[in-house]
Scaffold this motif. Structure first.
Motif, PDB file in Angstrom:
ATOM      1  N   SER A  29      10.001   3.797 -13.581  1.00  0.00           N
ATOM      2  CA  SER A  29      10.246   2.535 -12.872  1.00  0.00           C
ATOM      3  C   SER A  29      10.175   2.784 -11.369  1.00  0.00           C
ATOM      4  O   SER A  29      10.395   3.904 -10.907  1.00  0.00           O
ATOM      5  N   ARG A  30       9.894   1.709 -10.644  1.00  0.00           N
ATOM      6  CA  ARG A  30      10.031   1.740  -9.182  1.00  0.00           C
ATOM      7  C   ARG A  30      11.055   0.692  -8.812  1.00  0.00           C
ATOM      8  O   ARG A  30      10.942  -0.459  -9.216  1.00  0.00           O
ATOM      9  N   ILE A  31      12.053   1.105  -8.024  1.00  0.00           N
ATOM     10  CA  ILE A  31      13.233   0.285  -7.791  1.00  0.00           C
ATOM     11  C   ILE A  31      13.459   0.134  -6.295  1.00  0.00           C
ATOM     12  O   ILE A  31      13.496   1.133  -5.563  1.00  0.00           O
ATOM     13  N   PHE A  32      13.646  -1.116  -5.845  1.00  0.00           N
ATOM     14  CA  PHE A  32      13.823  -1.406  -4.425  1.00  0.00           C
ATOM     15  C   PHE A  32      15.061  -2.277  -4.232  1.00  0.00           C
ATOM     16  O   PHE A  32      15.324  -3.177  -5.018  1.00  0.00           O
ATOM     17  N   GLU A  33      15.797  -2.004  -3.161  1.00  0.00           N
ATOM     18  CA  GLU A  33      17.069  -2.696  -2.921  1.00  0.00           C
ATOM     19  C   GLU A  33      16.862  -4.027  -2.207  1.00  0.00           C
ATOM     20  O   GLU A  33      16.388  -4.067  -1.074  1.00  0.00           O
ATOM     21  N   LEU A  34      17.248  -5.114  -2.870  1.00  0.00           N
ATOM     22  CA  LEU A  34      17.210  -6.445  -2.263  1.00  0.00           C
ATOM     23  C   LEU A  34      18.499  -6.772  -1.529  1.00  0.00           C
ATOM     24  O   LEU A  34      18.495  -7.482  -0.529  1.00  0.00           O
ATOM     25  N   PRO A  88      -1.680  -0.183  -8.890  1.00  0.00           N
ATOM     26  CA  PRO A  88      -0.358  -0.551  -8.359  1.00  0.00           C
ATOM     27  C   PRO A  88       0.496  -1.214  -9.433  1.00  0.00           C
ATOM     28  O   PRO A  88      -0.007  -1.878 -10.332  1.00  0.00           O
ATOM     29  N   ALA A  89       1.807  -1.011  -9.324  1.00  0.00           N
ATOM     30  CA  ALA A  89       2.743  -1.621 -10.271  1.00  0.00           C
ATOM     31  C   ALA A  89       2.833  -3.120 -10.017  1.00  0.00           C
ATOM     32  O   ALA A  89       2.729  -3.579  -8.884  1.00  0.00           O
ATOM     33  N   GLN A  90       3.035  -3.895 -11.096  1.00  0.00           N
ATOM     34  CA  GLN A  90       3.148  -5.343 -10.989  1.00  0.00           C
ATOM     35  C   GLN A  90       4.300  -5.833 -11.862  1.00  0.00           C
ATOM     36  O   GLN A  90       4.994  -5.060 -12.510  1.00  0.00           O
ATOM     37  N   GLN A 132       0.820  -1.204   0.000  1.00  0.00           N
ATOM     38  CA  GLN A 132       0.000   0.000   0.000  1.00  0.00           C
ATOM     39  C   GLN A 132       0.860   1.262   0.000  1.00  0.00           C
ATOM     40  O   GLN A 132       0.569   2.226  -0.714  1.00  0.00           O
ATOM     41  N   ARG A 133       1.935   1.263   0.797  1.00  0.00           N
ATOM     42  CA  ARG A 133       2.811   2.449   0.863  1.00  0.00           C
ATOM     43  C   ARG A 133       3.510   2.707  -0.463  1.00  0.00           C
ATOM     44  O   ARG A 133       3.696   3.864  -0.856  1.00  0.00           O
ATOM     45  N   ASN A 134       3.900   1.640  -1.141  1.00  0.00           N
ATOM     46  CA  ASN A 134       4.701   1.784  -2.357  1.00  0.00           C
ATOM     47  C   ASN A 134       3.899   1.643  -3.638  1.00  0.00           C
ATOM     48  O   ASN A 134       4.447   1.795  -4.729  1.00  0.00           O
ATOM     49  N   SER A 135       2.609   1.345  -3.507  1.00  0.00           N
ATOM     50  CA  SER A 135       1.727   1.161  -4.658  1.00  0.00           C
ATOM     51  C   SER A 135       2.322   0.138  -5.629  1.00  0.00           C
ATOM     52  O   SER A 135       2.383   0.359  -6.840  1.00  0.00           O
ATOM     53  N   CYS A 136       2.790  -0.979  -5.070  1.00  0.00           N
ATOM     54  CA  CYS A 136       3.364  -2.074  -5.843  1.00  0.00           C
ATOM     55  C   CYS A 136       2.857  -3.399  -5.288  1.00  0.00           C
ATOM     56  O   CYS A 136       2.715  -3.551  -4.071  1.00  0.00           O
ATOM     57  N   ILE A 137       2.600  -4.348  -6.160  1.00  0.00           N
ATOM     58  CA  ILE A 137       2.208  -5.689  -5.756  1.00  0.00           C
ATOM     59  C   ILE A 137       3.459  -6.557  -5.688  1.00  0.00           C
ATOM     60  O   ILE A 137       4.173  -6.702  -6.691  1.00  0.00           O
TER      61      ILE A 137
END
Length: 224
Positions: A135-140, A163-165, A54-59
């Protein structure tokens, strides 16, 4: 990563063994390897994952979601005995859902060394991640400073209300270039285990390639 469905029937050690596909046990049998350490994390709560989405609008991808419902992160390290000295060599890491932080262009404090930030990255093509909202980018995984393994939502146009998927796994190296690692988390996870977390293994998937020292480690412990 369907193992979380049967957690009640599994002991902690068996769960970890399944989670790492037996890599920890295999490493312990390798010549010269010592201090194989696998940190134990509690499983993430489902509401925590929903909150992140919900915070990041990404699934979150289903396989990554199942991973977090099994263990909220991963850290497996191992050393090698060289001349009576234990040298840290391997590290396999997946950030917890709480550390799955967003990388952004404007005001980013994420650094790649030498005072260079990801805000310095510029892209012309449409076939790789962008920091300009496309793009939405998150650090793994921060990769001990040699780059960043990222969860990337390539098509995340703001304003659509959806939301982005369909995230993929990409690697941002120290030369600020992107390389595609895997189309899904499960494939990346198996790549990481196959390379046993050897130093700089990510570069085997880039045009830069492995350094001579990294090649030596691969020849010793992951020749295939």
């Amino acid at each position: 990563f369907s193992v979380h469905n049967n957690m009640a029937q599994l002991g902690v050690e068996e769960l970890i063994e399944r989670l790492t596909l037996g890599v920890a046990t295999t490493l312990e049998k390798r010549p010269g390897v010592s201090e194989v350490s696998l940190s134990k994390f509690p499983q993430a709560e489902r509401h925590t994952l929903v909150g992140w989405e919900q915070r990041n609008s990404c699934i979150l991808p289903d396989d990554l979601k199942s991973f977090y419902l099994t263990t909220n992160g991963l850290l497996l390290t191992w050393k090698v005995n060289i001349n009576d000295t234990k040298v840290p060599v391997g590290e396999m890491k997946i950030n917890s859902i709480n550390e799955l932080s967003k990388l952004s262009h404007a005001g980013s404090t994420a650094t790649m060394g030498s005072n260079i930030t990801i805000a310095d990255v510029e892209h012309e093509g449409d076939d790789e991640p962008h920091f300009d909202g496309r793009s939405r980018i998150f650090e793994l995984d921060a990769c001990n400073g040699v780059g960043k393994v990222c969860l990337v939502y390539m098509k995340a146009v703001p304003g659509e209300g959806l939301p982005a998927q369909n995230a993929e796994i990409w690697f941002l190296d120290r030369s600020l270039c992107w390389s595609h690692l895997a189309t899904n988390f499960t494939t990346y996870y198996r790549l990481m285990l196959m390379h046993m977390g050897l130093p700089q293994w990510y570069y085997s998937c880039t045009d830069v390639g492995l350094s001579p020292k990294a090649k030596q480690w691969c020849n010793l412990y992951a020749p295939v």
